[in-house]
Design a protein around this motif. Structure first.
Motif, mmCIF file in Angstrom:
data_model
loop_
_atom_site.group_PDB
_atom_site.id
_atom_site.type_symbol
_atom_site.label_atom_id
_atom_site.label_comp_id
_atom_site.label_asym_id
_atom_site.label_seq_id
_atom_site.Cartn_x
_atom_site.Cartn_y
_atom_site.Cartn_z
ATOM 1 N N ASP A 73 0.794 -1.235 0.000
ATOM 2 C CA ASP A 73 0.000 0.000 0.000
ATOM 3 C C ASP A 73 0.825 1.283 0.000
ATOM 4 O O ASP A 73 0.331 2.340 0.376
ATOM 5 N N VAL A 74 2.087 1.211 -0.413
ATOM 6 C CA VAL A 74 2.939 2.401 -0.495
ATOM 7 C C VAL A 74 3.514 2.492 -1.904
ATOM 8 O O VAL A 74 4.187 1.574 -2.364
ATOM 9 N N ASN A 75 3.231 3.596 -2.587
ATOM 10 C CA ASN A 75 3.740 3.831 -3.940
ATOM 11 C C ASN A 75 3.443 2.678 -4.898
ATOM 12 O O ASN A 75 4.310 2.226 -5.641
ATOM 13 N N THR A 76 2.207 2.220 -4.878
ATOM 14 C CA THR A 76 1.791 1.134 -5.766
ATOM 15 C C THR A 76 1.703 1.643 -7.201
ATOM 16 O O THR A 76 1.151 2.701 -7.461
ATOM 17 N N VAL A 77 2.256 0.863 -8.131
ATOM 18 C CA VAL A 77 2.243 1.219 -9.544
ATOM 19 C C VAL A 77 1.400 0.186 -10.283
ATOM 20 O O VAL A 77 1.698 -1.005 -10.253
ATOM 21 N N GLU A 78 0.342 0.658 -10.952
ATOM 22 C CA GLU A 78 -0.529 -0.214 -11.750
ATOM 23 C C GLU A 78 0.081 -0.365 -13.134
ATOM 24 O O GLU A 78 0.354 0.622 -13.812
ATOM 25 N N LEU A 79 0.311 -1.623 -13.544
ATOM 26 C CA LEU A 79 0.977 -1.911 -14.813
ATOM 27 C C LEU A 79 0.083 -2.613 -15.830
ATOM 28 O O LEU A 79 0.538 -2.894 -16.943
ATOM 29 N N SER A 80 -1.157 -2.909 -15.489
ATOM 30 C CA SER A 80 -1.981 -3.732 -16.373
ATOM 31 C C SER A 80 -2.211 -3.087 -17.738
ATOM 32 O O SER A 80 -2.174 -3.785 -18.764
ATOM 33 N N HIS A 81 -2.426 -1.788 -17.786
ATOM 34 C CA HIS A 81 -2.669 -1.133 -19.068
ATOM 35 C C HIS A 81 -1.433 -1.244 -19.972
ATOM 36 O O HIS A 81 -1.537 -1.605 -21.148
ATOM 37 N N VAL A 82 -0.272 -0.975 -19.417
ATOM 38 C CA VAL A 82 0.975 -1.078 -20.180
ATOM 39 C C VAL A 82 1.219 -2.528 -20.590
ATOM 40 O O VAL A 82 1.575 -2.807 -21.729
ATOM 41 N N TYR A 83 0.988 -3.455 -19.656
ATOM 42 C CA TYR A 83 1.181 -4.875 -19.952
ATOM 43 C C TYR A 83 0.249 -5.330 -21.067
ATOM 44 O O TYR A 83 0.683 -5.989 -22.014
ATOM 45 N N ASN A 84 -1.047 -5.013 -20.954
ATOM 46 C CA ASN A 84 -2.021 -5.480 -21.941
ATOM 47 C C ASN A 84 -1.736 -4.929 -23.337
ATOM 48 O O ASN A 84 -2.104 -5.548 -24.329
ATOM 49 N N GLN A 85 -1.058 -3.806 -23.444
ATOM 50 C CA GLN A 85 -0.672 -3.255 -24.732
ATOM 51 C C GLN A 85 0.660 -3.808 -25.236
ATOM 52 O O GLN A 85 0.954 -3.725 -26.423
ATOM 53 N N SER A 86 1.458 -4.385 -24.339
ATOM 54 C CA SER A 86 2.822 -4.795 -24.688
ATOM 55 C C SER A 86 2.886 -6.045 -25.557
ATOM 56 O O SER A 86 3.853 -6.245 -26.278
ATOM 57 N N LYS A 87 1.911 -6.933 -25.462
ATOM 58 C CA LYS A 87 1.882 -8.181 -26.245
ATOM 59 C C LYS A 87 3.061 -9.104 -25.951
ATOM 60 O O LYS A 87 3.450 -9.904 -26.779
ATOM 61 N N VAL A 88 3.671 -8.971 -24.775
ATOM 62 C CA VAL A 88 4.719 -9.903 -24.350
ATOM 63 C C VAL A 88 4.224 -10.640 -23.111
ATOM 64 O O VAL A 88 3.342 -10.150 -22.405
ATOM 65 N N GLY A 89 4.774 -11.795 -22.859
ATOM 66 C CA GLY A 89 4.417 -12.526 -21.651
ATOM 67 C C GLY A 89 5.020 -11.868 -20.424
ATOM 68 O O GLY A 89 5.990 -11.102 -20.522
ATOM 69 N N LEU A 90 4.445 -12.150 -19.276
ATOM 70 C CA LEU A 90 4.932 -11.534 -18.038
ATOM 71 C C LEU A 90 6.382 -11.895 -17.748
ATOM 72 O O LEU A 90 7.107 -11.110 -17.143
ATOM 73 N N LYS A 91 6.819 -13.072 -18.163
ATOM 74 C CA LYS A 91 8.211 -13.479 -17.938
ATOM 75 C C LYS A 91 9.178 -12.524 -18.639
ATOM 76 O O LYS A 91 10.288 -12.307 -18.169
ATOM 77 N N ASN A 92 8.737 -11.920 -19.761
ATOM 78 C CA ASN A 92 9.582 -11.008 -20.536
ATOM 79 C C ASN A 92 9.144 -9.547 -20.427
ATOM 80 O O ASN A 92 9.646 -8.704 -21.161
ATOM 81 N N PHE A 93 8.224 -9.251 -19.530
ATOM 82 C CA PHE A 93 7.715 -7.892 -19.368
ATOM 83 C C PHE A 93 8.768 -7.041 -18.649
ATOM 84 O O PHE A 93 9.099 -7.297 -17.499
ATOM 85 N N ASP A 94 9.285 -6.053 -19.335
ATOM 86 C CA ASP A 94 10.417 -5.281 -18.804
ATOM 87 C C ASP A 94 10.105 -4.548 -17.503
ATOM 88 O O ASP A 94 10.997 -4.279 -16.710
ATOM 89 N N LYS A 95 8.840 -4.244 -17.232
ATOM 90 C CA LYS A 95 8.470 -3.537 -15.994
ATOM 91 C C LYS A 95 8.608 -4.430 -14.764
ATOM 92 O O LYS A 95 8.566 -3.941 -13.645
ATOM 93 N N LEU A 96 8.804 -5.732 -14.978
ATOM 94 C CA LEU A 96 9.010 -6.651 -13.858
ATOM 95 C C LEU A 96 10.481 -7.035 -13.695
ATOM 96 O O LEU A 96 10.819 -7.886 -12.878
ATOM 97 N N ALA A 97 11.351 -6.388 -14.458
ATOM 98 C CA ALA A 97 12.784 -6.704 -14.381
ATOM 99 C C ALA A 97 13.409 -6.182 -13.092
ATOM 100 O O ALA A 97 14.331 -6.791 -12.548
ATOM 101 N N GLU A 98 12.909 -5.063 -12.585
ATOM 102 C CA GLU A 98 13.453 -4.461 -11.361
ATOM 103 C C GLU A 98 12.784 -5.069 -10.134
ATOM 104 O O GLU A 98 11.559 -5.118 -10.040
ATOM 105 N N GLU A 99 13.587 -5.536 -9.191
ATOM 106 C CA GLU A 99 13.060 -6.150 -7.979
ATOM 107 C C GLU A 99 12.315 -5.133 -7.133
ATOM 108 O O GLU A 99 12.773 -4.007 -6.937
#
Length: 163
Positions: A73-99
């Protein structure tokens, strides 16, 4: 020799140490919150990404929400819109590269035939699941299946039959 039906069952050893169930209402819907403590070692970011990538292909039919945060609940970033437009799987989704500290996914579960939201907390054994389903046994089976990945194909999630 293993019987043909053996893979439909899990053994008696559980990967869930405990489940605490809470209820709450949002509008007309009563949501159940299941706080799950895994009987495993602490998991890390790569495991969290593996879980959401698995759910993307095996169970969640449409991702309604995908969020990351440093703390709950602190600085939550919603990524679904960017993800749904990216057409890549979550394993290769660059927004999940940073821990990050928290990762969540929400959508319609084909296995449960209802809405779910799963939240992982980095470097813990905790998992939180939200759903309208008020059935701890079914949720236990669902989470056991997720953890064990005891499914028939890479795109179908079969619930374990007993816990």
């Amino acid at each position: 020799m293993k019987s043909a039906n053996a893979e439909s069952f899990i053994d008696d050893e559980s990967y869930i140490e405990s489940i605490e169930q809470l209820s709450g209402r949002v509008g007309f819907i009563t949501w159940q919150q299941y706080d799950i403590l895994l009987a495993t070692q602490k998991y890390g970011w790569d495991t969290m990404v593996d879980f959401v990538a698995y759910l993307e292909t095996a169970d969640i039919s449409h991702i309604d929400s995908l969020t990351v945060a440093d703390m709950p609940d602190v600085n939550t970033v919603e990524l679904s819109h960017v993800y749904n437009q990216s057409k890549v799987g979550l394993k290769n989704f660059d927004k999940l590269a940073e821990e990050r500290g928290v990762l969540s996914i929400a959508g319609h579960s084909r296995a449960l035939n209802d809405s779910v939201k799963l939240v992982w907390f980095n470097q813990t054994r905790a998992l939180r699941l939200f759903t309208p389903i008020n059935d701890e046994t079914l949720i236990r089976r669902y989470v056991e299946t997720l953890i064990r990945r005891t499914f028939g194909t890479s795109d179908a999630m079969k619930l374990a039959r007993r816990c």
